[in-house]
Design an enzyme around this catalytic site. Sequence first.
Site, PDB file in Angstrom:
ATOM      1  N   ASP A   7       0.857  -1.186   0.000  1.00  0.00           N
ATOM      2  CA  ASP A   7       0.000   0.000   0.000  1.00  0.00           C
ATOM      3  C   ASP A   7       0.892   1.234   0.000  1.00  0.00           C
ATOM      4  O   ASP A   7       2.013   1.207   0.521  1.00  0.00           O
ATOM      5  CB  ASP A   7      -0.921   0.022   1.222  1.00  0.00           C
ATOM      6  CG  ASP A   7      -1.872   1.206   1.198  1.00  0.00           C
ATOM      7  OD1 ASP A   7      -2.618   1.363   0.223  1.00  0.00           O
ATOM      8  OD2 ASP A   7      -1.857   2.003   2.163  1.00  0.00           O
ATOM      9  N   GLU A   9       0.699   5.682   0.572  1.00  0.00           N
ATOM     10  CA  GLU A   9      -0.067   6.877   0.933  1.00  0.00           C
ATOM     11  C   GLU A   9       0.531   8.044   0.163  1.00  0.00           C
ATOM     12  O   GLU A   9       1.761   8.123  -0.016  1.00  0.00           O
ATOM     13  CB  GLU A   9      -0.011   7.140   2.435  1.00  0.00           C
ATOM     14  CG  GLU A   9      -0.502   5.984   3.301  1.00  0.00           C
ATOM     15  CD  GLU A   9      -1.960   5.627   3.082  1.00  0.00           C
ATOM     16  OE1 GLU A   9      -2.698   6.452   2.510  1.00  0.00           O
ATOM     17  OE2 GLU A   9      -2.360   4.523   3.468  1.00  0.00           O
ATOM     18  N   GLU A  52      -6.534  17.982   3.200  1.00  0.00           N
ATOM     19  CA  GLU A  52      -7.335  16.762   3.054  1.00  0.00           C
ATOM     20  C   GLU A  52      -6.455  15.515   3.165  1.00  0.00           C
ATOM     21  O   GLU A  52      -6.891  14.482   3.667  1.00  0.00           O
ATOM     22  CB  GLU A  52      -8.100  16.750   1.732  1.00  0.00           C
ATOM     23  CG  GLU A  52      -7.266  16.919   0.485  1.00  0.00           C
ATOM     24  CD  GLU A  52      -7.086  18.375   0.070  1.00  0.00           C
ATOM     25  OE1 GLU A  52      -6.830  18.601  -1.135  1.00  0.00           O
ATOM     26  OE2 GLU A  52      -7.209  19.261   0.938  1.00  0.00           O
ATOM     27  N   HIS A  57      -4.387  10.798   6.382  1.00  0.00           N
ATOM     28  CA  HIS A  57      -3.219  10.037   6.814  1.00  0.00           C
ATOM     29  C   HIS A  57      -2.715  10.405   8.203  1.00  0.00           C
ATOM     30  O   HIS A  57      -2.051   9.601   8.854  1.00  0.00           O
ATOM     31  CB  HIS A  57      -2.063  10.228   5.825  1.00  0.00           C
ATOM     32  CG  HIS A  57      -2.450  10.049   4.391  1.00  0.00           C
ATOM     33  ND1 HIS A  57      -3.133   8.948   3.945  1.00  0.00           N
ATOM     34  CD2 HIS A  57      -2.253  10.837   3.298  1.00  0.00           C
ATOM     35  CE1 HIS A  57      -3.340   9.064   2.636  1.00  0.00           C
ATOM     36  NE2 HIS A  57      -2.826  10.194   2.235  1.00  0.00           N
ATOM     37  N   HIS A 150      -5.483   6.218   7.696  1.00  0.00           N
ATOM     38  CA  HIS A 150      -4.831   5.351   6.719  1.00  0.00           C
ATOM     39  C   HIS A 150      -3.330   5.341   6.979  1.00  0.00           C
ATOM     40  O   HIS A 150      -2.701   6.381   7.113  1.00  0.00           O
ATOM     41  CB  HIS A 150      -5.102   5.858   5.295  1.00  0.00           C
ATOM     42  CG  HIS A 150      -6.527   5.695   4.880  1.00  0.00           C
ATOM     43  ND1 HIS A 150      -6.942   4.681   4.055  1.00  0.00           N
ATOM     44  CD2 HIS A 150      -7.631   6.411   5.183  1.00  0.00           C
ATOM     45  CE1 HIS A 150      -8.254   4.781   3.857  1.00  0.00           C
ATOM     46  NE2 HIS A 150      -8.684   5.829   4.532  1.00  0.00           N
ATOM     47  N   ASP A 155      -2.372  -0.853   6.632  1.00  0.00           N
ATOM     48  CA  ASP A 155      -3.288  -1.245   5.560  1.00  0.00           C
ATOM     49  C   ASP A 155      -2.767  -2.468   4.806  1.00  0.00           C
ATOM     50  O   ASP A 155      -3.552  -3.317   4.366  1.00  0.00           O
ATOM     51  CB  ASP A 155      -3.498  -0.083   4.587  1.00  0.00           C
ATOM     52  CG  ASP A 155      -4.469   0.961   5.135  1.00  0.00           C
ATOM     53  OD1 ASP A 155      -4.915   0.798   6.285  1.00  0.00           O
ATOM     54  OD2 ASP A 155      -4.764   1.936   4.423  1.00  0.00           O
TER      55      ASP A 155
END
Length: 229
Positions: A7, A9, A52, A57, A150, A155
């Site tokens: 994953d 970010e 955002e 995160h 997240h 994740d």
Amino acid sequence: MREIVMDTETTGLDPYDGHRIVEIGGVELIGHMPTGRTYHQYINPKRSMPKEAFDVHGISEEFLADKPLFEDIAQEFLDFCGDATLVIHNASFDMKFLNAELEWCKKPLLPMDQALDTLAIARRRFPGSPASLDALCRRFGIDNSNRELHGALLDSEILADVYLELIGGRQPGLVLDGAQQVTKVSGDTDSWRPEPRPNPLPSRLSEKEKAAHAAFVETLGEDALWAKS
């Protein structure tokens, strides 16, 4: 068979709009079993962190200020991946960012056919049903209570459990020997051995179903196989 459940970010939705990767996480599987070996790296994106993105995160610009640039960790990242299958939820998104970053630092790109998209697998198995990572955790009874924000490694760990359920749990490996343990010798990936799932998934039988089964077994008499402990 070696796989990396992965994953990333990012600061936004498109690398060609100036957005960058800020975190990569990966969990190694061999024969569909976690080995205990992981990859985790925060990355300085060399740009501001949109509000955002921070809200999603929880990673601030100040936190990332002293982290390495992608170009500084690119080769280490590629070495970890090797030729393993990259298991990613919504793979086109992560692969687009990873290959943009690799292109910018003049490193070899990751072939798209090296990626396996769990989102596509979930949509084929459960057409018309929600296929987000959270929705799949609810479907399979996987604990994701720590996923308030997240995080790439968290994740990846959750997605590893989801992926194993999507392909039928641990049945493909037919691992029956509970004595298998993680072992590492001289950094050789082939020396790693899978370990059992540390926490069994919760039972999917309801109390009503258990009671009905017990009542049925009582009707079979004392000599019934199921009545013997």
